[in-house]
Design a protein around this motif. Structure first.
Motif, PDB file in Angstrom:
ATOM      1  N   LEU A  40       0.822  -1.203   0.000  1.00 15.05           N
ATOM      2  CA  LEU A  40       0.000   0.000   0.000  1.00 15.05           C
ATOM      3  C   LEU A  40       0.859   1.256   0.000  1.00 15.05           C
ATOM      4  O   LEU A  40       0.553   2.238  -0.690  1.00 15.05           O
ATOM      5  CB  LEU A  40      -0.947   0.005   1.200  1.00 15.05           C
ATOM      6  N   PHE A  41       1.945   1.248   0.754  1.00 15.60           N
ATOM      7  CA  PHE A  41       2.842   2.398   0.787  1.00 15.60           C
ATOM      8  C   PHE A  41       3.463   2.639  -0.590  1.00 15.60           C
ATOM      9  O   PHE A  41       3.532   3.781  -1.049  1.00 15.60           O
ATOM     10  CB  PHE A  41       3.936   2.187   1.840  1.00 15.60           C
ATOM     11  N   ALA A  42       3.892   1.567  -1.249  1.00 14.05           N
ATOM     12  CA  ALA A  42       4.453   1.708  -2.592  1.00 14.05           C
ATOM     13  C   ALA A  42       3.410   2.240  -3.570  1.00 14.05           C
ATOM     14  O   ALA A  42       3.723   3.065  -4.442  1.00 14.05           O
ATOM     15  CB  ALA A  42       5.005   0.367  -3.075  1.00 14.05           C
ATOM     16  N   THR A  43       2.167   1.809  -3.435  1.00 15.42           N
ATOM     17  CA  THR A  43       1.097   2.300  -4.298  1.00 15.42           C
ATOM     18  C   THR A  43       0.820   3.781  -4.044  1.00 15.42           C
ATOM     19  O   THR A  43       0.601   4.550  -4.980  1.00 15.42           O
ATOM     20  CB  THR A  43      -0.185   1.474  -4.078  1.00 15.42           C
ATOM     21  N   ILE A  44       0.852   4.190  -2.773  1.00 14.70           N
ATOM     22  CA  ILE A  44       0.666   5.601  -2.436  1.00 14.70           C
ATOM     23  C   ILE A  44       1.766   6.453  -3.054  1.00 14.70           C
ATOM     24  O   ILE A  44       1.510   7.513  -3.622  1.00 14.70           O
ATOM     25  CB  ILE A  44       0.607   5.783  -0.902  1.00 14.70           C
ATOM     26  N   TRP A  56      -8.830  11.931  -9.721  1.00 14.85           N
ATOM     27  CA  TRP A  56      -8.717  10.503  -9.416  1.00 14.85           C
ATOM     28  C   TRP A  56      -7.578  10.250  -8.434  1.00 14.85           C
ATOM     29  O   TRP A  56      -7.679   9.385  -7.567  1.00 14.85           O
ATOM     30  CB  TRP A  56      -8.506   9.685 -10.694  1.00 14.85           C
ATOM     31  N   ALA A  57      -6.481  11.027  -8.549  1.00 10.95           N
ATOM     32  CA  ALA A  57      -5.335  10.836  -7.662  1.00 10.95           C
ATOM     33  C   ALA A  57      -5.686  11.247  -6.231  1.00 10.95           C
ATOM     34  O   ALA A  57      -5.267  10.592  -5.272  1.00 10.95           O
ATOM     35  CB  ALA A  57      -4.134  11.631  -8.164  1.00 10.95           C
ATOM     36  N   LYS A  58      -6.447  12.316  -6.085  1.00 10.24           N
ATOM     37  CA  LYS A  58      -6.862  12.756  -4.746  1.00 10.24           C
ATOM     38  C   LYS A  58      -7.755  11.720  -4.086  1.00 10.24           C
ATOM     39  O   LYS A  58      -7.611  11.416  -2.905  1.00 10.24           O
ATOM     40  CB  LYS A  58      -7.581  14.097  -4.838  1.00 10.24           C
ATOM     41  N   GLU A  59      -8.690  11.164  -4.861  1.00 11.67           N
ATOM     42  CA  GLU A  59      -9.586  10.138  -4.317  1.00 11.67           C
ATOM     43  C   GLU A  59      -8.820   8.847  -4.006  1.00 11.67           C
ATOM     44  O   GLU A  59      -9.028   8.223  -2.957  1.00 11.67           O
ATOM     45  CB  GLU A  59     -10.714   9.863  -5.317  1.00 11.67           C
ATOM     46  N   ALA A  60      -7.919   8.457  -4.901  1.00 15.99           N
ATOM     47  CA  ALA A  60      -7.110   7.252  -4.665  1.00 15.99           C
ATOM     48  C   ALA A  60      -6.219   7.438  -3.443  1.00 15.99           C
ATOM     49  O   ALA A  60      -6.063   6.515  -2.632  1.00 15.99           O
ATOM     50  CB  ALA A  60      -6.270   6.935  -5.897  1.00 15.99           C
ATOM     51  N   PHE A  61      -5.637   8.624  -3.299  1.00 12.21           N
ATOM     52  CA  PHE A  61      -4.785   8.892  -2.144  1.00 12.21           C
ATOM     53  C   PHE A  61      -5.587   8.809  -0.852  1.00 12.21           C
ATOM     54  O   PHE A  61      -5.108   8.286   0.153  1.00 12.21           O
ATOM     55  CB  PHE A  61      -4.125  10.271  -2.280  1.00 12.21           C
ATOM     56  N   ARG A  62      -6.810   9.304  -0.864  1.00 11.16           N
ATOM     57  CA  ARG A  62      -7.665   9.250   0.326  1.00 11.16           C
ATOM     58  C   ARG A  62      -7.979   7.809   0.704  1.00 11.16           C
ATOM     59  O   ARG A  62      -7.851   7.414   1.865  1.00 11.16           O
ATOM     60  CB  ARG A  62      -8.947  10.029   0.069  1.00 11.16           C
ATOM     61  N   TRP A  63      -8.362   6.996  -0.273  1.00 13.04           N
ATOM     62  CA  TRP A  63      -8.685   5.591  -0.004  1.00 13.04           C
ATOM     63  C   TRP A  63      -7.443   4.805   0.426  1.00 13.04           C
ATOM     64  O   TRP A  63      -7.483   4.026   1.385  1.00 13.04           O
ATOM     65  CB  TRP A  63      -9.292   4.945  -1.248  1.00 13.04           C
ATOM     66  N   LEU A  64      -6.356   4.989  -0.297  1.00 10.32           N
ATOM     67  CA  LEU A  64      -5.134   4.249   0.022  1.00 10.32           C
ATOM     68  C   LEU A  64      -4.562   4.675   1.375  1.00 10.32           C
ATOM     69  O   LEU A  64      -4.045   3.840   2.123  1.00 10.32           O
ATOM     70  CB  LEU A  64      -4.089   4.446  -1.079  1.00 10.32           C
ATOM     71  N   GLY A  65      -4.645   5.965   1.685  1.00 14.61           N
ATOM     72  CA  GLY A  65      -4.153   6.444   2.977  1.00 14.61           C
ATOM     73  C   GLY A  65      -4.912   5.843   4.142  1.00 14.61           C
ATOM     74  O   GLY A  65      -4.328   5.413   5.140  1.00 14.61           O
ATOM     75  N   SER A  67      -6.614   3.013   4.093  1.00 14.03           N
ATOM     76  CA  SER A  67      -6.287   1.576   4.127  1.00 14.03           C
ATOM     77  C   SER A  67      -4.914   1.349   4.742  1.00 14.03           C
ATOM     78  O   SER A  67      -4.728   0.424   5.542  1.00 14.03           O
ATOM     79  CB  SER A  67      -6.308   0.989   2.716  1.00 14.03           C
ATOM     80  N   PHE A  68      -3.947   2.181   4.371  1.00  8.08           N
ATOM     81  CA  PHE A  68      -2.600   2.045   4.907  1.00  8.08           C
ATOM     82  C   PHE A  68      -2.591   2.234   6.426  1.00  8.08           C
ATOM     83  O   PHE A  68      -1.948   1.464   7.150  1.00  8.08           O
ATOM     84  CB  PHE A  68      -1.658   3.053   4.250  1.00  8.08           C
ATOM     85  N   LEU A  69      -3.293   3.241   6.922  1.00  5.62           N
ATOM     86  CA  LEU A  69      -3.338   3.465   8.372  1.00  5.62           C
ATOM     87  C   LEU A  69      -3.957   2.285   9.101  1.00  5.62           C
ATOM     88  O   LEU A  69      -3.473   1.879  10.163  1.00  5.62           O
ATOM     89  CB  LEU A  69      -4.103   4.752   8.681  1.00  5.62           C
ATOM     90  N   PHE A  70      -5.022   1.721   8.553  1.00  2.90           N
ATOM     91  CA  PHE A  70      -5.666   0.572   9.185  1.00  2.90           C
ATOM     92  C   PHE A  70      -4.752  -0.647   9.201  1.00  2.90           C
ATOM     93  O   PHE A  70      -4.549  -1.276  10.241  1.00  2.90           O
ATOM     94  CB  PHE A  70      -6.977   0.240   8.456  1.00  2.90           C
ATOM     95  N   VAL A  71      -4.180  -0.976   8.058  1.00  2.11           N
ATOM     96  CA  VAL A  71      -3.345  -2.176   7.948  1.00  2.11           C
ATOM     97  C   VAL A  71      -2.054  -2.022   8.759  1.00  2.11           C
ATOM     98  O   VAL A  71      -1.620  -2.954   9.438  1.00  2.11           O
ATOM     99  CB  VAL A  71      -3.042  -2.499   6.475  1.00  2.11           C
ATOM    100  N   SER A  72      -1.422  -0.860   8.710  1.00  2.00           N
ATOM    101  CA  SER A  72      -0.201  -0.672   9.498  1.00  2.00           C
ATOM    102  C   SER A  72      -0.520  -0.682  10.982  1.00  2.00           C
ATOM    103  O   SER A  72       0.297  -1.120  11.794  1.00  2.00           O
ATOM    104  CB  SER A  72       0.526   0.608   9.089  1.00  2.00           C
ATOM    105  N   GLY A  73      -1.709  -0.220  11.366  1.00  2.00           N
ATOM    106  CA  GLY A  73      -2.122  -0.326  12.770  1.00  2.00           C
ATOM    107  C   GLY A  73      -2.258  -1.770  13.212  1.00  2.00           C
ATOM    108  O   GLY A  73      -1.871  -2.131  14.327  1.00  2.00           O
ATOM    109  N   VAL A  74      -2.800  -2.608  12.343  1.00  2.00           N
ATOM    110  CA  VAL A  74      -2.887  -4.044  12.647  1.00  2.00           C
ATOM    111  C   VAL A  74      -1.490  -4.636  12.784  1.00  2.00           C
ATOM    112  O   VAL A  74      -1.206  -5.404  13.708  1.00  2.00           O
ATOM    113  CB  VAL A  74      -3.697  -4.787  11.559  1.00  2.00           C
TER     114      VAL A  74
END
Length: 89
Positions: A40-44, A56-65, A67-74
């Protein structure tokens, strides 16, 4: 406590051996969360480089960000539970 950073380790499922950073784990959930957060970090980073500020980049960044926070928290939470459990032995 097992050393999962060496060349051989029993039940190791993830082994990262970079020049100054070595890490290994036997927990499959923790390993999967780490790998997914790195992807996810590489995709961001890719969206930031190739997005050119488009809608599209702003929306993708919002979704990926998010997701990244959730997964890295896990990943961090799982690693913290693993360390806390091993210190009580």
């Amino acid at each position: 406590m097992n050393d999962f950073t060496g060349t051989v380790a029993d039940n190791r499922v993830l082994h990262i051996n970079l020049w100054i950073f070595k890490y290994g784990t036997s927990d499959r959930t923790h390993a999967a969360a780490l790998v997914l957060s790195l992807l996810l970090f590489a995709t961001i980073v890719g969206v930031l480089i190739f997005g050119h500020g488009g809608d599209w980049a702003k929306e993708a960044f919002r979704w990926l960000g998010s997701s990244f926070l959730f997964v890295s928290g896990v990943a961090l939470g799982k690693g913290g539970n693993e360390a806390a459990g091993s210190s009580g032995d």
